[in-house]
Design a protein around this motif. Sequence first.
Motif, short mmCIF file in Angstrom:
data_model
loop_
_atom_site.label_atom_id
_atom_site.label_comp_id
_atom_site.label_asym_id
_atom_site.label_seq_id
_atom_site.Cartn_x
_atom_site.Cartn_y
_atom_site.Cartn_z
N LEU A 1 0.99 -1.36 -0.04
CA LEU A 1 -0.53 -0.11 -0.32
C LEU A 1 0.96 1.75 -0.19
O LEU A 1 0.57 2.14 -0.63
CB LEU A 1 -0.76 -0.34 1.15
N LYS A 2 1.63 1.15 0.60
CA LYS A 2 3.01 3.26 0.64
C LYS A 2 3.49 3.10 -0.50
O LYS A 2 3.36 3.82 -1.32
CB LYS A 2 3.94 1.87 1.53
N THR A 3 3.62 1.05 -1.21
CA THR A 3 4.19 1.90 -2.51
C THR A 3 3.04 2.56 -3.37
O THR A 3 3.60 3.16 -4.56
CB THR A 3 4.83 0.61 -3.09
N VAL A 4 2.08 1.51 -3.69
CA VAL A 4 0.59 2.50 -4.03
C VAL A 4 0.27 3.68 -4.37
O VAL A 4 0.09 4.34 -4.68
CB VAL A 4 -0.02 1.46 -4.31
N GLN A 5 0.32 3.82 -3.37
CA GLN A 5 0.18 5.07 -2.76
C GLN A 5 1.17 6.60 -3.64
O GLN A 5 1.04 7.49 -3.64
CB GLN A 5 -0.06 4.89 -1.25
N ALA A 6 2.54 6.14 -3.09
CA ALA A 6 3.24 6.78 -3.67
C ALA A 6 3.67 7.07 -5.65
O ALA A 6 3.06 8.17 -6.00
CB ALA A 6 5.13 6.31 -3.23
N ASP A 7 2.65 6.19 -5.62
CA ASP A 7 2.71 5.75 -7.72
C ASP A 7 1.94 6.20 -7.98
O ASP A 7 1.70 7.33 -9.23
CB ASP A 7 2.49 4.85 -7.75
N LEU A 8 0.21 6.54 -6.87
CA LEU A 8 -0.63 7.39 -7.18
C LEU A 8 -0.45 8.66 -7.35
O LEU A 8 -0.86 8.87 -8.25
CB LEU A 8 -2.36 6.60 -5.49
N GLU A 9 0.41 8.83 -5.75
CA GLU A 9 0.61 10.66 -6.29
C GLU A 9 1.56 11.24 -7.12
O GLU A 9 0.86 12.60 -7.81
CB GLU A 9 1.21 11.17 -4.47
N THR A 10 2.14 10.18 -7.72
CA THR A 10 2.87 10.69 -8.38
C THR A 10 1.99 10.52 -10.01
O THR A 10 2.11 11.84 -10.56
CB THR A 10 4.30 9.71 -8.91
N ALA A 11 1.00 9.52 -9.79
CA ALA A 11 0.48 10.02 -11.60
C ALA A 11 -0.54 11.20 -11.62
O ALA A 11 -0.74 12.46 -12.08
CB ALA A 11 0.15 8.83 -11.93
N GLU A 12 -1.16 11.33 -9.79
CA GLU A 12 -1.80 12.29 -10.12
C GLU A 12 -1.77 14.13 -10.30
O GLU A 12 -2.11 14.62 -11.13
CB GLU A 12 -2.83 12.35 -8.32
N LYS A 13 -0.48 13.92 -9.43
CA LYS A 13 0.38 15.66 -9.72
C LYS A 13 1.02 15.57 -11.95
O LYS A 13 0.52 16.96 -12.07
CB LYS A 13 1.93 15.43 -8.69
N GLU A 14 1.22 14.21 -11.91
CA GLU A 14 1.92 14.49 -13.24
C GLU A 14 0.48 14.95 -14.09
O GLU A 14 0.55 15.14 -15.03
CB GLU A 14 2.59 13.33 -14.21
N PHE A 15 -0.38 14.33 -13.89
CA PHE A 15 -1.40 15.08 -14.79
C PHE A 15 -2.37 15.81 -14.07
O PHE A 15 -2.84 16.62 -15.24
CB PHE A 15 -2.58 13.10 -13.92
N GLY A 16 -2.41 16.11 -13.36
CA GLY A 16 -3.16 17.37 -13.49
C GLY A 16 -1.86 18.33 -13.45
O GLY A 16 -2.24 19.54 -14.25
N GLN A 17 -0.42 18.34 -13.24
CA GLN A 17 0.33 19.04 -14.36
C GLN A 17 0.33 19.51 -15.30
O GLN A 17 -0.34 20.48 -16.26
CB GLN A 17 2.22 18.58 -13.65
#
Length: 434
Positions: free
Chosen positions: A180-196
């Motif tokens: 869960l810790k790894t997936v949460q970090a990947d999700l935060e990165t994907a959301e940040k890239e998509f938002g930018q």
Amino acid sequence: MLRLNFLWHERGFLSRTAFVGLLLGTLLAFLLPKRFESTVQLMPPDSQSNSGMALLAGLASRTGNSLGAFAGDLVGMRSSGALFIGVLRSRTVADRLIERFKLKKIYGARLEEGARRNLSESTSISEDRKSGIITIAVADRDPRRAAALAQAYVEELDRLVAQLSTSSARREREFLEDRLKTVQADLETAEKEFGQFASNNTAIDIKEQGKAMVDAAATLEGQLIAAKSELEGLKQIYTDNNIRVRATRARVAELENQFEKIGGKGERTSSSGNGESGNSFYPSIRKLPLLGVTYADLYRRTKVEEAVYEALTQQYELAKVQEVRETPSVKVLDPPIIPEKKSFPPRLEIMFLCTFLALAGALALTLGKAHWEEIDAQDPRKVLANEVLQTANAHMPWAPPNGSRLQAMTHRIWVRRVRRNDSAHGAEDSPNQL
């Protein structure tokens, strides 16, 4: 009958000896320190795997004795309180209690090993074979500390069982927790890239934006065609300086400008989508296909990470519930209480035992004396014993009293004994010769 008469003749000696034994027993019973015992009872541990083990034992009993015995051992190992008792008797629990209650100072032990030994001697742990109830009894000089130690055993047992649980649900929960810790970090990165990306290219929803822009372009094109037709008609009637002709021409120019902005005419396409001319708030139709590919990829990646995170979160919560179900819980049946009465020493028993031992010793000595006097004085064994006694008395360190009360008393006892033996043989030795 003769021996009974002899015992009756020595009744004074027997009475005095019994009284001395009673006196010593009384002193011993009241000089021994008091000890209080506090008891706690635990319910047997229940495990979810017991049903499978019991089923295995039931099936094996129909097929063979060897398999049935093996399955029975497994059932006993998993369903009994052997696990709890093993943990309670472990060195880890003992060391924690020693440190928690400062038992080295209380027991006067210099080393940890001595404190563990004293704690083990003061603690009794047993299991009822029928009911499986586990009993922990702790004895101590302080009744409050005895109750506190019994309660501490339960607390340390509960803590250790939870920490050392090696069930499959625990391993699954630990794996899901790390995942869960790894997936949460990947999700935060994907959301940040998509938002930018969406912020830089004003890409709110490419599909809806493309549909809206095509509709707007079609509307503008129809308005532009109508305006051009109207302009051609006005030119045939009026001159170019006519106010209506100029107004219509300006409207046609504005419509053409807006149509070019929507269509992206003259733009330089780029992967980043930053080559847009003008100050349009939205991307042009020409850029929508290129933006759509990157937008869809980032959007899909974000949704995949969200789905994985949600699925793992659900599995993680289920694993935590299953772990709690599989972990043996410590259930207290009878909590420890502060004892009101001492458990040691048993004063009446000690007094009775000392009196009995003293009386038994006096009886044995009296009967031995009677038997000795019945032996013929000329018996070689008796002669040899007298010679050994006289020789030992002559070489004893207390033979000549040196002023010590103990030596004088022992000297008198030996002299009296030797005199009796000599009188039995008709000897005429004097005390000075002894």
